[in-house]
Design an enzyme around this catalytic site. Structure first.
Site: not given
Ligand SMILES: [Zn+2]
Length: 799
Positions: A320, A404
Site C-alpha cells: 500500500e 480504516c
Molecule cells: Zn484506509
C-alpha cells in the site's frame, strides 16, 4: 444502545458552546470547525450524507462487529476471553466519535450526544488504573491478541498498534471536547498519553519504541495545542527523533533512516502521510529548522514526483505504498482514501507553517477529487483504492473488515468546515470557497464572514464582511493555482491548451488591485459592517499533460475545470472510453445537469474511437465524448472509466476486432470481477506490463483451477495462446506448474485436445499450443497452480 442509534437522525435544536483553549500554536492560527457553519449546496450534501448515513452506519458497525464488546470485556478481564479481530479495532470507535463530534457542532443532536456519553462510559471502564487503554491486551492479559506481544509496547513497532490506538483516541477526544465542551473523553486520552509518556522514553526504567503505524505524533502535537502542556509536544518529537534508530529498520514504516535525513516519500502511504503531518506539526510548533527543512524536502518530492492529478498518493498495492519517482500507473493506482486524507493533513500543517497558497492548491485538489471519491454520494459506499482507470473491476463496498477508510471518512468529512479560514495577527486568510457563515477573530475582535457561491461549478464567490465595529485588517484571498496556470506547484503536471484564465476582485462594486504575495490577493482596508467582496475566477475546461517521465500518462491528456478533475465513464458513452483518441485541439462545452449524480456539470467534446475491423484494418469513428467529475464515478454500476485519455497514436489502445475468445461466454472455478480481462484482446508488452488488466487466483495456492469459453455455435479450433501473469518476487503469482486444454465432446464430457506442441509457461509472452483441429461448442483451460503460489492470466486467445 440500538434504540438510541436508531434515533440518531433526529436533530436537536440545542446549541453547544465550545471553549477551545489556544494559548500556544502554529505561526498561522486555524479557524476551528467550531466557528464555521457551512450552508453550501455541494458540501452541504456531503455533510448531510455523512451525518445521516456514514456516521450512524459507522456506529452500527462498531456495535455489530463487537467493537464495544471489546471495551466491555476489557473492563472484566478473563483468562478465557477469546481475543479476535484486529489489534486496532478500538480506533473505529474513536474515529466515529470524532466525526460525530464535528457533525454535532453544526447540527446539535442531544440523542447523539447521549449515545456518545454511553459509549464513553464503556470506554472509560476499559482503562487500566495507570491509564493504559488497549482492549486487545487488557481483556485477557495472559493470552492477548496475537499481534500484541507478551508485555506492553513489546510489539509496538511491529503489529500491536498500541500507540496508533492512542493517536486516534487523542484525535477523537479533542474533537469531542471542542464540540461539546465536555472533558470526559479528553481526560481518558490524557491519562493514556501520560501512561505512554511514563513508560516510553530514554530513561533506565523506560523503553524506547516508536509507533509501528504513525498518527500519535500528530495527535500529541494537537493535544499540546489544545492543553498547552508541552510534555505532549516533547513526546511527539521524541517519537519522531527516535525513528530509524531503533531495532525496526524498514522503508515500509519510514524507519529506514532518521526522519531528519529523509528526502523521499517511501513505504506505506498512510503511515508516511501521518508521519509527515507529525513532522510538519513539530516543525511549525517548535520552529526547529532541521524539521522544517526535512518536511519541505519530502513535500517537494511528493508534489514533483509522486502525486496523482487527483491528489491521491500511493502508487502501488504492494505494501500500500509510494512507488518510485514518476511511477504513477492509472488502473493499478492504489491512492488509498486514508492516504488522501493524510495528504490534506500534511498540506494543511505546511500552510499553517509557511502561509503559502500552494499548499492549499494541493489540499483543494485532493479534497475535491481523490478524497471524496472514496465515499459514495449517499454516504454509504466506500473505496479503499481510488484508481484513475477501470475496466469495471472496481466498485465501492458497504464496509470492510479492516475498516480504516470508512471510519476515516466518517471523521474527515464533517471536519471540512475547519479548513476554510485562518488568521494571523491582522490577516484573515480565505482558503476554500463554499457557502458558510463564520466568525473569526482579528486581533481578538470578532468579524463575521459570509460566503455565498456555487463553487466548484462556478468561479463567482460573494463574501460579506461584518466586523462588530469599523476594523482595519488585511483580507487575504487565495487565488488558486488552476486560475494562475499552475496545475500543481512544481512541474509534474502542466496545461497543454494556451488559455490564460483571469480573475477579478471587487469591494462594494469597485475593482481592487493587488500584487499576489505567496499566492494571496490582499485587500487591506478599514472594513465596516456589510462590506461586500465579489471574487471572480474564470472557469473553463482545461487540458493537462503529465511530466514525460510519467510513463503511464505519455501521449495522454486529462481534462479539468476549476478544482475538479474529470473522467470519461461508460454510462455516458456508448463506446469504449479506453479507446478514445482526443483531438489535438479539443473544443469543450459545459452542460449543467441538476438531476444527475446530485447535480453536476458535464463536459462534452468531439473525439474519435479507434478500432480494428474483422480484416484487421484500423478504423476511426467520430464520437461525442461526455465526461463527469472524477469524484462522481462508479455510482451507476461497474464498467470502464478513464481520467487520462489518449491524444496521440503512441498511447492509443484500439478496440480489438471480435474473436472467438471475446465472443465467448466465460465460466470459471472462481469467477472474480476481473475475469473479463482474459478475453478483452489486450496483451502485455512484456511480463512487467501493468497497464492492461489481468486476472489472478490469489490467494489460492496449489489448487487446480479452470476457465471455460462456450460458443453460441460449434466452432473449429486448433490453437490457443496464453499470456501468464507473474509478479515475482513481491507478489503472490507465479507461472503455473502445468496447464491443459480440453474441449467439450458430444455428450458434454471434457476431452483433452491432442496437442502437437508443448504447453509453455513463459511469463508475459504468448504461449501458443497447437492441437489437432476439433469442432466443439466449448473449450476449457485447466491450470495447476504452483505449490506455494497463485497464478494469473493476462489473456487467453483461441483460434
Ligand atoms: Zn484506509
Amino acid at each position: 444502545m440500538k434504540k438510541i442509534l436508531s434515533t440518531l437522525l433526529i436533530v436537536s435544536s440545542l446549541g453547544l458552546q465550545a471553549q477551545v483553549k489556544q494559548s500556544v500554536g502554529y505561526p498561522i492560527s486555524p479557524v476551528p470547525f467550531t466557528s464555521v457553519k457551512v450552508t453550501d449546496t455541494f458540501w452541504g450534501q456531503r455533510l448531510k450524507a455523512s451525518r445521516e448515513v456514514t456516521i450512524p452506519l459507522a456506529f452500527s458497525k462498531c456495535e455489530e462487529t463487537g467493537r464495544y464488546k471489546n471495551f466491555i470485556n476489557a473492563a472484566h478481564p478473563s483468562d478465557t476471553t477469546k481475543v479476535t479481530g484486529f489489534s486496532f479495532d478500538d480506533t473505529d470507535v474513536y474515529k466515529t466519535i470524532e466525526g460525530a463530534s464535528y457533525s454535532m457542532q453544526t447540527f446539535p443532536n442531544k440523542k447523539l450526544e447521549k449515545y456518545i456519553d454511553s459509549v464513553l462510559t464503556i470506554v472509560a471502564a476499559a482503562q487500566e488504573p495507570d491509564g493504559y487503554l488497549y482492549t486487545a491486551r487488557t481483556m485477557n492479559p495472559k493470552h492477548p491478541h496475537k499481534w500484541s506481544g507478551t508485555k506492553r509496547w513489546e510489539k509496538e513497532e511491529d503489529l500491536s498498534h498500541e500507540l496508533y490506538n492512542l493517536g486516534h483516541m487523542v484525535e477523537g477526544a479533542i474533537a469531542h471536547y471542542q464540540a461539546t465542551g465536555k472533558t470526559t473523553f479528553l481526560n481518558i486520552a490524557k491519562k493514556y498519553a501520560d501512561c505512554a509518556i511514563r513508560e516510553i522514553g530514554p530513561n533506565p526504567n523506560q523503553v524506547v519504541v516508536v509507533p509501528g503505524h504513525q498518527i500519535a505524533e500528530m495527535a500529541l502535537s494537537k493535544l499540546y495545542v489544545v492543553t498547552g502542556e508541552k510534555k505532549y509536544l516533547d513526546f511527539a518529537k521524541f517519537l519522531l527523533d527516535e525513528r530509524g534508530k531503533t531495532k525496526f529498520i524498514q522503508e515500509y514504516s519510514q524507519s529506514h533512516k532518521p526522519v531528519l535525513e529523509q528526502d523521499e516519500a517511501v513505504g506505506h502511504a498512510v503511515r508516511a502521510a501521518y508521519m509527515y503531518t507529525g513532522m510538519a506539526d513539530v516543525a511549525a510548533l517548535t520552529g526547529d529548522k532541521a524539521y522544517i527543512d526535512a518536511i519541505d524536502r519530502i513535500w517537494d518530492n511528493i508534489v514533483n514526483k509522486k502525486l496523482y492529478i487527483t491528489g491521491g498518493i500511493g502508487a502501488t498495492g504492494h505494501g500500500e505504498a509510494f512507488g518510485k519517482n514518476y511511477e504513477l500507473p492509472n488502473m493499478s493506482a492504489y491512492c488509498e482514501t486514508c492516504a488522501a486524507i493524510g495528504n490534506v493533513y500534511l498540506n494543511y500543517r505546511l500552510f499553517l507553517l509557511h502561509g503559502e497558497a500552494k499548499y492549499y492548491d494541493v489540499l483543494e485538489r485532493t479534497l475535491y477529487n481523490g478524497l471524496i471519491s472514496g465515499v459514495s454520494l449517499d454516504g454509504g459506499g466506500f473505496f479503499y483504492p481510488n484508481p484513475l482507470e477501470s475496466i469495471g473491476q472496481h466498485q465501492r463496498q458497504p464496509w470492510f473488515g479492516c475498516a480504516c477508510c470508512p471510519s476515516n471518512i466518517a471523521r474527515f468529512i464533517p471536519s471540512v468546515p475547519g479548513y476554510i479560514y485562518a488568521t494571523h495577527n491582522s490577516d484573515v486568510y480565505v482558503n476554500l470557497f463554499m457557502a458558510n457563515t463564520s466568525e473569526v477573530k482579528v486581533n481578538g475582535k470578532p468579524v463575521v464572514l459570509k460566503q455565498a457561491t456555487s463553487y466548484p461549478w462556478s468561479g463567482d464567490i460573494n463574501l460579506e464582511v461584518t466586523p462588530k465595529s469599523k476594523l482595519d485588517f488585511n483580507l487575504k484571498v487565495r487565488i488558486p493555482g488552476w486560475v494562475q496556470g499552475a496545475v500543481v506547484p512544481g512541474n509534474l503536471y502542466s496545461y497543454t491548451d494556451r488559455k490564460t484564465l483571469g480573475y477579478t476582485l471587487k469591494v462594494n462594486g469597485q475593482l481592487v488591485e493587488s500584487t499576489l504575495e505567496k499566492g494571496y490577493f490582499s485587500i487591506n482596508r478599514s472594513w465596516v459592517k456589510g462590506d461586500k467582496v465579489e471574487i471572480h475566477f474564470d472557469m473553463e475546461p482545461r487540458t493537462v499533460k503529465a511530466h514525460p517521465a510519467v510513463e503511464a500518462d505519455r501521449g495522454k491528456i486529462a481534462v479539468e475545470r476549476g478544482p475538479l478533475v474529470y473522467c470519461a465513464e461508460w454510462p455516458d458513452n456508448d463506446f469504449s472510453v479506453l479507446s478514445v483518441i482526443m483531438s489535438k485541439k479539443p473544443v469543450f462545452t459545459v452542460e449543467n445537469k441538476p438531476d444527475l449524480l446530485f447535480g453536476i456539470n458535464q463536459i462534452h467534446t468531439n473525439a474519435q474511437i479507434l478500432s480494428y475491423d474483422l480484416s484487421g484494418r484500423l478504423v476511426a469513428k467520430d464520437v461525442k465524448l461526455t465526461m463527469i467529475p472524477y469524484y462522481a464515478w462508479s455510482h451507476r454500476g461497474s464498467g470502464e472509466m478513464a481520467v487520462w485519455l489518449s491524444n496521440d497514436l503512441s498511447s492509443i489502445r484500439p478496440v480489438m476486432a471480435p474473436t472467438i475468445g471475446s465472443e465467448s461466454k466465460i465460466e470459471a472455478s472462481h469467477k472474480g470481477k476481473a475475469i473479463s480481462a482474459i478475453n478483452d484482446g489486450l496483451v502485455p508488452k512484456d511480463e512487467n506490463d501493468r497497464t492492461i488488466p489481468y486476472y489472478h487466483w490469489w490467494p489460492k495456492e496449489g489448487t487446480t483451477e479452470w476457465i471455460s469459453y462456450s460458443f453460441d455455435a460449434e466452432k473449429t479450433v486448433s490453437r490457443s495462446t496464453v499470456y501468464w501473469f507473474d509478479d515475482a518476487p513481491w507478489g503472490g503469482c507465479r507461472v503455473p506448474q502445468s496447464w491443459k486444454i480440453f474441449y467439450k465432446g458430444k455428450q458434454g464430457e471434457w476431452v483433452p485436445v491432442e496437442n502437437t506442441s508443448t504447453y509453455g509457461t513463459e511469463k508475459g509472452m504468448p504461449n501458443e499450443v497447437v492441437f489437432k483441429p476439433i469442432s466443439t461448442k466449448a473449450l476449457k483451460i485447466e491450470v495447476k497452480l504452483p505449490e506455494k503460489n497463485a497464478s494469473g492470466i493476462f489473456e487467453w486467445g483461441v483460434e
